[in-house]
Design a protein around this motif. Structure first.
Motif, PDB file in Angstrom:
ATOM      1  N   GLU A  53      -9.055  -4.398   7.773  1.00  0.00           N
ATOM      2  CA  GLU A  53      -9.039  -5.600   6.953  1.00  0.00           C
ATOM      3  C   GLU A  53     -10.468  -5.935   6.538  1.00  0.00           C
ATOM      4  N   GLU A  54     -10.630  -6.227   5.263  1.00  0.00           N
ATOM      5  CA  GLU A  54     -11.934  -6.640   4.762  1.00  0.00           C
ATOM      6  C   GLU A  54     -11.754  -7.956   4.013  1.00  0.00           C
ATOM      7  N   ASN A  55     -12.510  -8.947   4.443  1.00  0.00           N
ATOM      8  CA  ASN A  55     -12.447 -10.277   3.821  1.00  0.00           C
ATOM      9  C   ASN A  55     -11.007 -10.788   3.699  1.00  0.00           C
ATOM     10  N   GLY A  56     -10.228 -10.566   4.751  1.00  0.00           N
ATOM     11  CA  GLY A  56      -8.864 -11.073   4.798  1.00  0.00           C
ATOM     12  C   GLY A  56      -7.832 -10.243   4.072  1.00  0.00           C
ATOM     13  N   LYS A  57      -8.235  -9.113   3.469  1.00  0.00           N
ATOM     14  CA  LYS A  57      -7.309  -8.249   2.737  1.00  0.00           C
ATOM     15  C   LYS A  57      -7.157  -6.920   3.472  1.00  0.00           C
ATOM     16  N   ILE A  58      -5.924  -6.480   3.647  1.00  0.00           N
ATOM     17  CA  ILE A  58      -5.682  -5.200   4.306  1.00  0.00           C
ATOM     18  C   ILE A  58      -6.033  -4.077   3.333  1.00  0.00           C
ATOM     19  N   VAL A  59      -6.945  -3.211   3.763  1.00  0.00           N
ATOM     20  CA  VAL A  59      -7.421  -2.117   2.915  1.00  0.00           C
ATOM     21  C   VAL A  59      -6.880  -0.761   3.361  1.00  0.00           C
ATOM     22  N   GLY A  60      -6.179  -0.739   4.485  1.00  0.00           N
ATOM     23  CA  GLY A  60      -5.588   0.495   4.975  1.00  0.00           C
ATOM     24  C   GLY A  60      -4.894   0.255   6.292  1.00  0.00           C
ATOM     25  N   TYR A 120     -13.390   3.464   5.708  1.00  0.00           N
ATOM     26  CA  TYR A 120     -12.355   2.698   6.404  1.00  0.00           C
ATOM     27  C   TYR A 120     -11.393   3.630   7.149  1.00  0.00           C
ATOM     28  N   GLY A 121     -11.021   4.727   6.519  1.00  0.00           N
ATOM     29  CA  GLY A 121     -10.101   5.675   7.152  1.00  0.00           C
ATOM     30  C   GLY A 121     -10.705   6.266   8.414  1.00  0.00           C
ATOM     31  N   LYS A 122     -11.968   6.631   8.346  1.00  0.00           N
ATOM     32  CA  LYS A 122     -12.647   7.172   9.532  1.00  0.00           C
ATOM     33  C   LYS A 122     -12.657   6.129  10.646  1.00  0.00           C
ATOM     34  N   SER A 123     -12.934   4.877  10.301  1.00  0.00           N
ATOM     35  CA  SER A 123     -12.939   3.810  11.301  1.00  0.00           C
ATOM     36  C   SER A 123     -11.555   3.629  11.917  1.00  0.00           C
ATOM     37  N   LEU A 124     -10.521   3.653  11.080  1.00  0.00           N
ATOM     38  CA  LEU A 124      -9.151   3.508  11.584  1.00  0.00           C
ATOM     39  C   LEU A 124      -8.779   4.642  12.541  1.00  0.00           C
ATOM     40  N   TYR A 125      -9.029   5.880  12.120  1.00  0.00           N
ATOM     41  CA  TYR A 125      -8.638   7.018  12.960  1.00  0.00           C
ATOM     42  C   TYR A 125      -9.479   7.098  14.226  1.00  0.00           C
ATOM     43  N   SER A 126     -10.740   6.716  14.147  1.00  0.00           N
ATOM     44  CA  SER A 126     -11.585   6.711  15.351  1.00  0.00           C
ATOM     45  C   SER A 126     -11.061   5.700  16.366  1.00  0.00           C
ATOM     46  N   TYR A 163      -2.721   5.496   5.710  1.00  0.00           N
ATOM     47  CA  TYR A 163      -2.687   5.235   4.273  1.00  0.00           C
ATOM     48  C   TYR A 163      -3.768   4.216   3.948  1.00  0.00           C
ATOM     49  N   MET A 164      -4.475   4.457   2.858  1.00  0.00           N
ATOM     50  CA  MET A 164      -5.519   3.545   2.403  1.00  0.00           C
ATOM     51  C   MET A 164      -5.122   2.926   1.068  1.00  0.00           C
ATOM     52  N   HIS A 165      -5.524   1.697   0.857  1.00  0.00           N
ATOM     53  CA  HIS A 165      -5.338   1.090  -0.469  1.00  0.00           C
ATOM     54  C   HIS A 165      -6.017   2.018  -1.475  1.00  0.00           C
ATOM     55  N   PRO A 166      -5.386   2.311  -2.606  1.00  0.00           N
ATOM     56  CA  PRO A 166      -5.966   3.288  -3.542  1.00  0.00           C
ATOM     57  C   PRO A 166      -7.367   2.928  -4.042  1.00  0.00           C
ATOM     58  N   ASP A 167      -7.741   1.651  -4.031  1.00  0.00           N
ATOM     59  CA  ASP A 167      -9.082   1.243  -4.468  1.00  0.00           C
ATOM     60  C   ASP A 167     -10.113   1.300  -3.344  1.00  0.00           C
ATOM     61  N   CYS A 168      -9.694   1.682  -2.148  1.00  0.00           N
ATOM     62  CA  CYS A 168     -10.586   1.605  -0.988  1.00  0.00           C
ATOM     63  C   CYS A 168     -10.809   2.950  -0.321  1.00  0.00           C
ATOM     64  N   LYS A 169     -10.560   4.032  -1.027  1.00  0.00           N
ATOM     65  CA  LYS A 169     -10.781   5.367  -0.465  1.00  0.00           C
ATOM     66  C   LYS A 169     -12.264   5.713  -0.519  1.00  0.00           C
ATOM     67  N   ILE A 195       0.853  -1.202   0.000  1.00  0.00           N
ATOM     68  CA  ILE A 195       0.000   0.000   0.000  1.00  0.00           C
ATOM     69  C   ILE A 195       0.881   1.241   0.000  1.00  0.00           C
ATOM     70  N   TYR A 196       1.864   1.268   0.894  1.00  0.00           N
ATOM     71  CA  TYR A 196       2.737   2.432   1.005  1.00  0.00           C
ATOM     72  C   TYR A 196       3.535   2.664  -0.286  1.00  0.00           C
ATOM     73  N   ALA A 197       3.989   1.583  -0.908  1.00  0.00           N
ATOM     74  CA  ALA A 197       4.780   1.688  -2.132  1.00  0.00           C
ATOM     75  C   ALA A 197       4.020   2.421  -3.234  1.00  0.00           C
ATOM     76  N   TYR A 198       2.721   2.194  -3.309  1.00  0.00           N
ATOM     77  CA  TYR A 198       1.913   2.897  -4.303  1.00  0.00           C
ATOM     78  C   TYR A 198       2.072   4.418  -4.139  1.00  0.00           C
ATOM     79  N   TYR A 199       2.005   4.894  -2.895  1.00  0.00           N
ATOM     80  CA  TYR A 199       2.086   6.334  -2.629  1.00  0.00           C
ATOM     81  C   TYR A 199       3.481   6.888  -2.896  1.00  0.00           C
ATOM     82  N   ILE A 200       4.504   6.077  -2.653  1.00  0.00           N
ATOM     83  CA  ILE A 200       5.868   6.517  -2.956  1.00  0.00           C
ATOM     84  C   ILE A 200       6.055   6.658  -4.462  1.00  0.00           C
ATOM     85  N   LYS A 201       5.636   5.653  -5.206  1.00  0.00           N
ATOM     86  CA  LYS A 201       5.877   5.624  -6.662  1.00  0.00           C
ATOM     87  C   LYS A 201       4.980   6.578  -7.450  1.00  0.00           C
ATOM     88  N   ASN A 202       3.760   6.805  -6.984  1.00  0.00           N
ATOM     89  CA  ASN A 202       2.765   7.497  -7.808  1.00  0.00           C
ATOM     90  C   ASN A 202       2.275   8.835  -7.291  1.00  0.00           C
TER      91      ASN A 202
END
Length: 193
Positions: A65-72, A104-110, A94-100, A26-33
């Motif tokens: 995590e949603e259905n076993g996949k880390i989304v953020g 999920y971000g609000k849930s994580l920060y809360s 950081y959120m997976h780019p397909d999961c913004k 997930i982080y690599a996406y933000y570094i590269k793009n």
């Protein structure tokens, strides 16, 4: 007839070292793009795993995590090394780019805020890249998200980061989550959600 769509299994949990590659992807996406991260190079898996281990010694490092996949993911880290800063942290998300935009971000920060309060943390601080006119590498979605989460702008550094041949600003945003007693309770490590 009742619609019986299968509900997704969503959870927030403490990151494990075995999650490092998925989080790093997930982080690599933000570094590269993007200019969201001012890093140029992707850390090695070993470096990234050590960072997770080190942060978890004192602060929460959470994954959504949603259905076993880390989304953020989100974590808190030391704001400054000197002891008087112990009650302040720097937060990162950081959120997976397909999961913004899915909450999920609000849930994580809360959840992060809830855990930090249990630790006796008083201030959450976020260092965020921003730009006056959005471009293909950086939008101001992160400052808007933090504002939505109750953070306030406390400072701006102009053209302090150069990436992709462009100069970007950086802001600090803060959310006060404690009561700032004269003799605050000690910060205690947290190991579970």
């Amino acid at each position: 007839m009742e619609d019986r769509k299968e509900k997704s299994a969503f959870q927030i949990r403490m990151a494990k070292e075995s999650d490092a590659q998925e989080i790093l992807d997930i982080y690599a996406y933000y570094i590269k793009n993007t200019a969201v991260s001012f890093d140029y190079d992707i850390p090695t898996l070993k470096e990234f795993t050590e960072k997770i281990r080190s942060i978890k010694e004192k602060y929460p490092y959470l994954v959504a995590e949603e259905n076993g996949k880390i989304v953020g993911y989100a974590y808190a880290a030391c704001f400054k090394e000197r002891e008087a800063y112990d009650w302040a942290v720097e937060t990162t998300i950081y959120m997976h780019p397909d999961c913004k935009g899915k909450g999920y971000g609000k849930s994580l920060y809360s959840k992060m805020e809830e855990l930090l309060k249990k630790q006796n943390i008083q201030n959450m601080n976020a260092c965020i890249a921003c730009i006056d006119q959005e471009d293909e590498y950086l939008t101001n979605a992160s400052p808007r998200f933090h504002e939505h989460m109750g953070f306030q702008l406390v400072g701006k550094f102009h053209k302090c980061g150069c990436k992709f041949g462009r100069w970007y600003d950086m802001i600090w945003m803060e959310k006060v989550i404690g009561d700032h007693k004269e003799n605050p309770s000690a910060v205690i490590p947290i190991t579970e959600v």
